[in-house]
Scaffold this active site. Structure first.
Site, PDB file in Angstrom:
ATOM      1  N   LYS A 118      -6.524  -7.217 -12.953  1.00 55.00           N
ATOM      2  CA  LYS A 118      -5.574  -6.176 -12.558  1.00 55.00           C
ATOM      3  C   LYS A 118      -4.935  -5.501 -13.756  1.00 55.00           C
ATOM      4  O   LYS A 118      -4.640  -4.306 -13.716  1.00 55.00           O
ATOM      5  CB  LYS A 118      -4.464  -6.776 -11.679  1.00 55.00           C
ATOM      6  N   LYS A 201     -17.591  -4.690  -2.163  1.00 49.23           N
ATOM      7  CA  LYS A 201     -16.673  -5.117  -1.112  1.00 49.23           C
ATOM      8  C   LYS A 201     -16.042  -3.900  -0.421  1.00 49.23           C
ATOM      9  O   LYS A 201     -15.740  -2.913  -1.091  1.00 49.23           O
ATOM     10  CB  LYS A 201     -15.567  -5.955  -1.773  1.00 49.23           C
ATOM     11  N   LYS A 204      -9.818  -0.670   0.371  1.00 45.07           N
ATOM     12  CA  LYS A 204      -8.941   0.457   0.702  1.00 45.07           C
ATOM     13  C   LYS A 204      -8.881   1.460  -0.444  1.00 45.07           C
ATOM     14  O   LYS A 204      -8.453   2.594  -0.251  1.00 45.07           O
ATOM     15  CB  LYS A 204      -7.537  -0.054   1.012  1.00 45.07           C
TER      16      LYS A 204
END
Ligand code: TRP
Length: 338
Positions: A118, A201, A204
């Site tokens: 991240k 995957k 969103k």
């Protein structure tokens, strides 16, 4: 040191950072709903304190928290059977989080792969909260003495850290106070992949909306996305091995199996030999029948935010009946004057 008996208790959380997808539903929420029917106390949480480890626009955070609550409830999480909360409304999470910041070691935290992913190349500019994220997650779980945590594969390392923190606390203070929580990891079969690329995957944050089914999509949108999903030209195989090199076909069959609570073997027994022109409408009908009622109910709940807020306030007060005594005892063990 006496062996403590812990009540079977499930805790899990999802970040209210916007955009619930079919991946969240099949990979997590569906299991949350099942566990509430088993012999567990169940606590499900919108982890808003975790969400702000990266920037969240305040109005969006409020809306996304209510939308996630609506998604949970519309999917079958019952405020009668489960405790449904947003994290910031139960202050003991953050309070125990601080204690755990003082238990966890820098070396352990530096190994966390999610932080590295991240923070990326710009780690110097990441928030301190993003680095400390897993210690707060351990507190979320252990402030309930939760025994089981259903999560995706990607959270395994955080669950191991949770056990390391519990063990070090118990060892350093000479107590048997925090349980060794068991992860309940969803297998790869429930990993939902992008409808445009079966090797990625479903996410969103994919720029293409056609790559995912959003929990807020209506019947038309769901059916259209499935009809347009990428496939290959061959007929469906009758055996699981026949899906090995066909990620898009495998994904659609997996989704069919998960939505109908059947095994992939069982589904292929029925649809083996079909062309996608036949199979896709079947899948679209199934997806619409399972998901459209959820998005309709979500929309209804979102029209009544006061009702959602009432449910979360009630959840918070039920939660604090569990968390307040555990935090109080933790403070005593640590030697805080109270
Ligand atoms: N880190 C989890 C995720 O990104 C969310 C989370 C926060 C969580 N606290 C938790 C999950 C406690 C399980 C238990 O998916």
């Amino acid at each position: 040191m006496s062996e403590q008996k812990f009540t079977p208790r499930v805790f899990s959380g999802i970040q209210p950072s916007g955009g619930l997808t079919l991946g969240n539903y099949l990979g997590a929420i569906k299991r949350f709903v099942q566990m509430q029917e088993e012999d567990f106390e169940t606590i499900y949480c919108m982890v808003d304190l975790h969400a702000i480890t990266v920037w969240q626009d305040p109005a969006d955070l409020t809306r996304n928290t209510r939308e996630l609550a609506a998604g949970f409830i519309a999917s079958g999480i019952s405020p009668e059977k489960s405790i449904l909360i947003n994290q910031s409304q139960v202050p003991e999470h953050a309070q125990l989080g601080w204690i755990f910041n003082c238990v966890a070691r820098m070396g352990w935290m530096k190994r966390m792969t999610q932080f590295k992913d991240k923070a990326g190349k710009n780690a110097e500019n990441a928030s301190l909260g993003l680095f400390g994220y897993p210690a707060l997650m351990a507190a979320d779980i252990l402030v309930y003495h939760a025994t089981h945590v259903p999560v995706g594969e990607d959270q395994k390392q955080h669950l191991e850290l949770t056990r390391d923190i519990a063990a070090k606390f118990n060892h350093d203070y000479g107590v048997d106070f925090f349980p060794m929580t068991e992860p309940v990891i969803e297998g790869a079969a429930t990993r939902v992949m992008s409808l445009r690329d079966g090797s990625k995957k479903m996410s969103k944050s994919d720029p293409s909306d056609a790559s995912r089914i959003n929990m807020t999509d209506d019947a038309d949108a769901i059916a259209k996305k499935i009809r347009k999903a990428k496939t290959d030209p061959d007929a469906l195989p009758s055996e699981v091995e026949g899906l090995a090199e066909r990620p898009e076909a495998r994904n659609l069959v997996n989704i069919f199996a998960a939505l109908s609570d059947r095994t992939v073997e069982d589904v292929l027994n029925e649809v083996g030999g079909q062309q996608f022109g036949t199979f896709k409408p079947l899948l679209a009908d199934l997806a619409v029948s399972k998901l459209a009622p959820i998005s309709t109910e979500m929309a209804r709940l979102m029209d009544d935010p006061a009702e959602i807020d009432r449910i979360l306030a009630k959840g918070a007060s039920q939660a604090r009946e569990i968390t307040a005594p555990i935090l109080k005892r933790t403070y005593e063990i640590v030697g805080m004057v109270g």
